[in-house]
Design a protein around this motif. Structure first.
Motif, mmCIF file in Angstrom:
data_model
loop_
_atom_site.group_PDB
_atom_site.id
_atom_site.type_symbol
_atom_site.label_atom_id
_atom_site.label_comp_id
_atom_site.label_asym_id
_atom_site.label_seq_id
_atom_site.Cartn_x
_atom_site.Cartn_y
_atom_site.Cartn_z
ATOM 1 N N GLU A 241 0.823 -1.213 0.000
ATOM 2 C CA GLU A 241 0.000 0.000 0.000
ATOM 3 C C GLU A 241 0.854 1.257 0.000
ATOM 4 O OE1 GLU A 241 -2.889 -0.050 3.078
ATOM 5 O OE2 GLU A 241 -3.815 -1.924 2.434
ATOM 6 N N LEU A 244 2.886 1.473 -3.397
ATOM 7 C CA LEU A 244 2.088 1.888 -4.544
ATOM 8 C C LEU A 244 1.705 3.363 -4.462
ATOM 9 C CD1 LEU A 244 -0.155 -1.264 -5.027
ATOM 10 C CD2 LEU A 244 1.764 -0.504 -6.445
ATOM 11 N N ALA A 245 1.537 3.867 -3.239
ATOM 12 C CA ALA A 245 1.287 5.308 -3.083
ATOM 13 C C ALA A 245 2.499 6.102 -3.562
ATOM 14 C CB ALA A 245 0.979 5.630 -1.621
ATOM 15 N N GLN A 246 3.695 5.589 -3.273
ATOM 16 C CA GLN A 246 4.912 6.272 -3.710
ATOM 17 C C GLN A 246 5.123 6.153 -5.214
ATOM 18 O OE1 GLN A 246 6.917 8.308 -2.064
ATOM 19 N NE2 GLN A 246 5.638 8.092 -0.226
ATOM 20 N N THR A 247 4.743 5.017 -5.809
ATOM 21 C CA THR A 247 4.903 4.893 -7.263
ATOM 22 C C THR A 247 4.026 5.906 -7.994
ATOM 23 O OG1 THR A 247 3.181 3.172 -7.505
ATOM 24 C CG2 THR A 247 5.452 2.432 -7.113
ATOM 25 N N LYS A 248 2.861 6.192 -7.446
ATOM 26 C CA LYS A 248 1.973 7.186 -8.073
ATOM 27 C C LYS A 248 2.596 8.580 -8.025
ATOM 28 C CE LYS A 248 -2.452 4.820 -7.381
ATOM 29 N NZ LYS A 248 -1.870 3.519 -7.008
ATOM 30 N N ILE A 249 3.200 8.912 -6.879
ATOM 31 C CA ILE A 249 3.868 10.210 -6.754
ATOM 32 C C ILE A 249 5.045 10.291 -7.725
ATOM 33 C CG2 ILE A 249 5.192 11.690 -5.194
ATOM 34 C CD1 ILE A 249 3.496 10.495 -2.890
ATOM 35 N N GLN A 251 5.425 8.631 -10.534
ATOM 36 C CA GLN A 251 4.924 8.701 -11.913
ATOM 37 C C GLN A 251 4.502 10.120 -12.277
ATOM 38 O OE1 GLN A 251 1.867 5.725 -11.878
ATOM 39 N NE2 GLN A 251 3.310 4.019 -11.993
ATOM 40 N N ARG A 252 3.887 10.829 -11.328
ATOM 41 C CA ARG A 252 3.482 12.220 -11.602
ATOM 42 C C ARG A 252 4.703 13.093 -11.876
ATOM 43 N NH1 ARG A 252 -0.328 11.340 -7.333
ATOM 44 N NH2 ARG A 252 0.928 12.564 -5.869
ATOM 45 N N ASN A 253 5.774 12.874 -11.117
ATOM 46 C CA ASN A 253 6.987 13.662 -11.315
ATOM 47 C C ASN A 253 7.704 13.282 -12.600
ATOM 48 O OD1 ASN A 253 7.929 15.481 -8.769
ATOM 49 N ND2 ASN A 253 6.620 13.806 -8.087
ATOM 50 N N GLN A 255 6.186 12.135 -15.273
ATOM 51 C CA GLN A 255 5.351 12.687 -16.346
ATOM 52 C C GLN A 255 5.565 14.188 -16.517
ATOM 53 O OE1 GLN A 255 1.511 11.357 -15.056
ATOM 54 N NE2 GLN A 255 1.825 9.260 -15.792
#
Length: 290
Positions: A241, A244-249, A251-253, A255
């Protein structure tokens, strides 16, 4: 000084702890057990342990300090195997890179004896595994995170602080939740990125040719990709959990950088790179801070 260390898991982390305790004169005898008899035998031959135990339970018998140095996924089975000999006088610690799952396993297995368990995470290690790489200096100068819970016995917590401090470690205490969130960001995510990068390059038709041209920067960046696969599989699944929260952060950076590149916006791209560069330039590992 402790009379006997019960060592469950005689690999790199456990073996290094035993050697460090011995060198510091903090333990009289080390009784060790590993799932693989050949590992236990090798630990005995190297002088890491003094007695080979045929089971985890017998490694704990007569011990006043116990270190559980097994993959985090094996924590609950290990707790269950030793629970009948755990006493309030015994100090039990682990070395797992995740804490909430290990603590939950301890609650289920140890029940009323959970107070003897002081969850620990020494920020140390190597990319190689196995008792043959055990090193008495592995923990010296390193940070150790302790994540006590409401039922942790005060005396056992102090013993844990004292023993790690005696090994030259900087001891920090935090909640299990804070620990897992922090290390998802600064440890688990970097490993995931390093694994993904190596697979991305090697999976290309010319991947071997590309890798042959890589230099010191690539070597340093991907060093952790050589880590033990089973160990990191368990860590990432157990802390999924937060990871995966860190992977989303991340990915935003990523991108955001991609957008600057695709649009040719050099000024904005430079600004994002400069921000990262300054942050890295001012960062120091905890033991280097003044």
């Amino acid at each position: 000084m402790f009379e006997q260390l019960g060592l469950i898991g005689c690999g790199l982390m456990g073996g290094s702890f035993a050697l460090a305790l011995k060198r510091a004169g903090l333990v009289k005898r080390v009784v060790g057990y590993s799932k693989s008899p050949s590992t236990t035998e090798r630990a005995y031959q190297m002088g890491v342990i003094d007695v080979e135990a045929p089971s985890a339970l017998l490694a704990v018998s007569g011990a006043d300090i116990v270190l559980i140095a097994v993959p985090v996924a094996a924590s609950e089975a290990t707790f269950k195997s030793i629970k009948h000999l755990v006493t309030p006088q015994m100090l039990i610690m682990d070395v797992g890179s995740t804490k909430r799952d290990v603590i939950d396993a301890g609650r289920r297995a140890l029940r009323e004896q959970i107070g003897s368990f002081v969850p620990a995470h020494p920020i140390a290690g190597k990319e190689v595994s196995g008792v043959e790489h055990a090193d008495a200096d592995l923990y010296s100068g390193r940070q150790v995170i302790l994540t006590p819970i409401e039922r942790t016995l005060t005396l056992q917590l102090q013993k844990a602080v004292d023993v790690w401090s005696a090994l030259g470690c900087r001891v920090v205490q935090m909640s299990p939740e804070s620990h897992d969130a922090a290390f998802a960001a600064v440890s688990h995510l970097p490993h995931l990125i390093s694994f993904a990068l190596m697979n991305a390059i090697s999976g290309q038709p010319q991947g071997k040719d590309y890798l042959s041209l890589a230099g010191p920067g690539f070597r340093d960046f991907t060093r952790i990709a050589a880590s033990d696969a089973k160990v990191w599989r368990d860590i990432m699944i157990s802390n999924r959990e937060e990871l995966l929260a860190q992977t989303k952060i991340f990915q935003r950076n990523l991108q955001a950088l991609e957008l600057m590149i695709s649009s040719g916006n050099g000024d904005a791209l430079e600004g994002l790179i400069e921000q990262a560069s300054l942050t890295r330039a001012h960062w120091r590992m905890a033991q280097q801070q003044k």
